[in-house]
Scaffold this motif. Structure first.
Motif, PDB file in Angstrom:
ATOM      1  N   LEU A 125       6.045   2.608   1.563  1.00  0.00           N
ATOM      2  CA  LEU A 125       6.804   2.839   0.349  1.00  0.00           C
ATOM      3  C   LEU A 125       6.474   3.210  -0.935  1.00  0.00           C
ATOM      4  O   LEU A 125       6.950   3.989  -1.456  1.00  0.00           O
ATOM      5  N   ILE A 126       5.130   2.428  -1.107  1.00  0.00           N
ATOM      6  CA  ILE A 126       4.558   2.694  -2.478  1.00  0.00           C
ATOM      7  C   ILE A 126       3.744   3.846  -2.512  1.00  0.00           C
ATOM      8  O   ILE A 126       3.526   4.438  -3.466  1.00  0.00           O
ATOM      9  N   SER A 130       2.712   6.404  -5.807  1.00  0.00           N
ATOM     10  CA  SER A 130       1.491   6.297  -6.356  1.00  0.00           C
ATOM     11  C   SER A 130       0.919   7.795  -6.381  1.00  0.00           C
ATOM     12  O   SER A 130      -0.010   7.951  -7.379  1.00  0.00           O
ATOM     13  N   TRP A 131       1.266   8.574  -5.500  1.00  0.00           N
ATOM     14  CA  TRP A 131       0.700   9.974  -5.544  1.00  0.00           C
ATOM     15  C   TRP A 131       1.262  10.525  -6.971  1.00  0.00           C
ATOM     16  O   TRP A 131       0.688  11.286  -7.349  1.00  0.00           O
ATOM     17  N   ASN A 132       2.444  10.318  -7.098  1.00  0.00           N
ATOM     18  CA  ASN A 132       3.229  10.911  -8.460  1.00  0.00           C
ATOM     19  C   ASN A 132       2.554  10.558  -9.601  1.00  0.00           C
ATOM     20  O   ASN A 132       2.317  11.046 -10.546  1.00  0.00           O
ATOM     21  N   PHE A 160      -4.234   3.275  -0.650  1.00  0.00           N
ATOM     22  CA  PHE A 160      -2.903   2.789   0.187  1.00  0.00           C
ATOM     23  C   PHE A 160      -3.075   3.589   1.387  1.00  0.00           C
ATOM     24  O   PHE A 160      -2.735   3.148   2.477  1.00  0.00           O
ATOM     25  N   ALA A 161      -3.359   5.069   1.381  1.00  0.00           N
ATOM     26  CA  ALA A 161      -3.398   5.914   2.775  1.00  0.00           C
ATOM     27  C   ALA A 161      -4.614   5.396   3.491  1.00  0.00           C
ATOM     28  O   ALA A 161      -4.225   5.231   4.871  1.00  0.00           O
ATOM     29  N   VAL A 251       4.143   1.429  -9.992  1.00  0.00           N
ATOM     30  CA  VAL A 251       2.834   1.589  -9.634  1.00  0.00           C
ATOM     31  C   VAL A 251       1.805   1.568 -10.957  1.00  0.00           C
ATOM     32  O   VAL A 251       0.755   0.956 -10.904  1.00  0.00           O
ATOM     33  N   GLY A 252       2.583   2.013 -12.086  1.00  0.00           N
ATOM     34  CA  GLY A 252       1.442   1.832 -13.308  1.00  0.00           C
ATOM     35  C   GLY A 252       1.308   0.540 -13.556  1.00  0.00           C
ATOM     36  O   GLY A 252       0.324   0.063 -14.244  1.00  0.00           O
TER      37      GLY A 252
END
Length: 628
Positions: A125-126, A130-132, A160-161, A251-252
């Motif tokens: 989900l995150i 996180s990519w953005n 995360f990946a 995420v920030g």
């Protein structure tokens, strides 16, 4: 006969592909572990050299390196995320297993799969957000190195990946498709059901806080989901289903919680603690204390209390403290008739007693999330540990006053002097660290590198005990423990921010400030709350989550912030090391190789002593702030 033989061989033939697939997955899992561990171990070393080089350049050559902190911050986020992946690969993320451990094996296995799927759900989900987040940092340029800040932010999606890959391989390697499929289906149903209920949640107001941050977190934690993922899932669900806040903001907040440069001292002090044990410095201190007190009734128990105090002042990690002391003392204590349950109970109690001893990771965390001077926290933490230790000594005296020591000889003065000379470089280390901070030689973040350099030189030149083969495993262990801690801090920071944005902090402040009885009532309520939080969440996540909310209230009711820090740290220590939920108690049992049941009865008296010491520290503020 041929047909019969073919029939009999078919089961083996059908099992062969399964075994081959399992072997491939195991090799893939090991390879992935190595791919993560090698660069992460290198990052720990690079951080040490960057910060130590910055201290040397500034203090010795009076020429500061302007980019050192910026580089250290960039590498630190990568260290934290890759360390989290190592912790997941080694199954070392902090989790509450007391409830799961009481269940039948079949149910326990199911919940283990559910816990893994729960973590995987959060990561999936995150990951897009996180990519953005990393993409949004591309235009931002760092002031000193003049590179895109995306190089640092990319650590989040990369970490995360990698963790998704770890979870996927582990789930495939289980081979039990019924459990895995059931857990995946249940996760999909829960996520889908929550999504369908979104219109209902939007009308519930602050009742959502109970649903997501009390009910949701409790269910996930008691099911064995790692604490960091439980916090992250609950925060993600709350923000996605009840607010219009973009998840990239969450995420920030996670990144903000992890990458606070003060927290860089966490991995460095963990590594320092491992060095203390490896170079023989911890054993030298123990031998000196034993020569002083071994002939006294309960003498080795007093040595255990004193040694934990000294080692806690230089390691910062309770697991490292206990692992350094127990192997050195327990064989002789058992030979003198001490029962294993008594030993593990005292070890756990001293773990709680020394939670305030600098450079405790909890002290550093409190300083990072509340803005309190870490130097003040280090100073204020010394005497509370002495007071609580003295009360533990009273319990030791009562339990050992009839010990037979007719076969134990008092060490001669020459032997005491010899062990003191040998231990002196090790005993000096806490004072070197504290002096470096007070005199302005290094910051609280940098000072650990001075301790590391000191320990390396002492191991090589003085104690002549330095096993180079252990350095790599120690670096990997440092990264894993640090990553597990830092991911919790990041997730808890996001949760605390969500609570603040909801207005809960204002309501809590009003309720706590309005308690009848003023300061005494506030302290008693805080003690009760943090004993519970320490047992369920452990110290660091509890501090990150509730510290920013409660410290302003403490100041409002007239409690000095350093004094309040000591009270809640000791309260969390009691919860952390008290059975049946205290994770620290089970860590002490594992290090001591003692079954947890054996320590339940002996630890009761020590818990009472800890609570008496805690109340004394709470209601005599001078103990915490008298030397500030």
């Amino acid at each position: 006969m041929v047909a019969a033989a073919e029939t009999r061989s078919s089961p083996m033939q059908s099992e062969a592909p399964i075994a081959a697939r399992a072997g491939v997955l195991r090799r893939l899992d090991r390879a992935l572990g190595t791919v993560i561990a090698v660069p992460t171990a290198a990052l720990v070393l690079v951080e040490v050299f960057v910060l130590l080089g910055g201290v040397t350049s500034r203090y010795v050559f009076h020429h500061p390196i302007i980019w050192s902190d910026e580089l250290a911050s960039t590498l630190f986020l990568w260290l934290a995320m890759l360390g989290s992946a190592i912790a997941l690969h080694r199954s070392e993320h902090m989790r509450m297993t007391a409830f799961v451990g009481t269940l039948p094996p079949a149910v326990r296995l199911t919940l283990e799969v559910v816990a893994m799927v729960g973590g995987l759900t959060f990561l999936l989900l995150i990951l897009p957000s996180s990519w953005n987040f990393a993409a949004e940092e591309i235009p931002v340029t760092t002031p000193a190195m003049q590179i895109s800040d995306a190089w640092r932010a990319a650590a989040l999606p990369a970490g995360f990946a990698i963790m998704i890959a770890v979870c996927a391989i582990r789930l495939l390697a289980l081979g039990n498709w019924r459990h895995v499929g059931g857990a995946l289906l249940a996760s999909t149903v829960v996520v889908g059901g929550l999504y369908l209920l979104q219109p209902t949640f939007e009308n519930l107001g602050n009742l959502n806080l109970l649903i997501f941050f009390v009910g949701g977190v409790a269910c996930l934690v008691f099911a064995g989901v790692p604490i960091a993922f439980a916090f992250g899932l609950s925060t993600f669900a709350y923000q996605a289903l009840t607010t219009d806040t973009p998840i990239v903001v969450v995420v920030g907040r996670i990144e903000e919680g992890i990458s606070n440069l003060i927290l860089l001292s966490v991995p460095l002090f963990v590594f320092l603690g491992l060095l203390i044990e490896m170079t023989g410095m911890a054993r030298a201190m123990v031998n000196f204390l034993a020569s002083l007190l071994a002939h006294v009734r309960g003498g080795l128990s007093y040595v255990l209390i004193g040694a934990m105090y000294l080692v806690s002042g230089i390691s910062g990690s309770k697991a490292a403290d206990m692992a350094a002391i127990a192997p050195a003392l327990f064989p002789e204590m058992k030979a003198r008739g001490s029962k294993p349950g008594e030993l593990v109970a005292l070890l756990a109690a001293t773990g709680a007693q020394t939670e305030t001893i600098p450079p405790s990771l909890v002290l550093i965390t409190i300083g990072s999330v509340t803005g309190i001077s870490i130097a003040s926290l280090f100073t204020g933490g010394l005497l509370p540990g002495v007071v609580v230790g003295a009360i533990l000594c009273v319990v030791v005296w009562r339990r050992n006053r009839r010990e037979d020591l007719s076969h134990v000889a008092k060490a001669p003065a020459r032997e005491i002097a010899r062990t003191f000379v040998v231990a002196l470089p090790a005993i000096a280390l806490p004072f070197v660290i504290r002096a470096a901070v007070i005199e302005g030689v290094a910051t609280a973040t940098e000072v650990s590198t001075i301790g590391i350099a000191y320990s390396v030189l002492a191991g090589l030149l003085i104690y002549r005990k330095f096993d180079w083969r252990r350095i790599y495993p120690m670096l990997v262990e440092t990264a894993a423990l640090s990553g597990a801690i830092l991911l919790i801090i990041g997730a808890a920071t996001a949760m605390a921010w969500s609570l603040t944005q909801s207005g809960f902090s204002r309501d809590l402040a009003s309720a706590m400030a309005g308690l009848p009885g003023g300061t005494p009532t506030f302290l008693l309520v805080s003690i009760a709350a943090f004993v519970v939080l320490g047992s369920v969440l452990e110290g660091i996540p509890a501090v990150v989550l509730f510290g920013p909310l409660l410290f302003p209230i403490a100041k409002q009711v007239g409690v000095h912030e350093v004094h309040y820090a000591m009270v809640i740290i000791l309260a969390m220590g009691v919860g952390l090391f008290a059975p049946p939920f205290g994770v620290g108690y089970y860590a002490a049992c594992a290090i001591s190789k003692v079954h947890p049941d054996e320590g339940l009865k002996p630890i009761a008296g020590y818990i009472v002593a800890l609570l008496i010491g805690l109340l004394l520290v709470a209601f005599v503020p001078w103990i915490s702030i008298g030397f500030l």
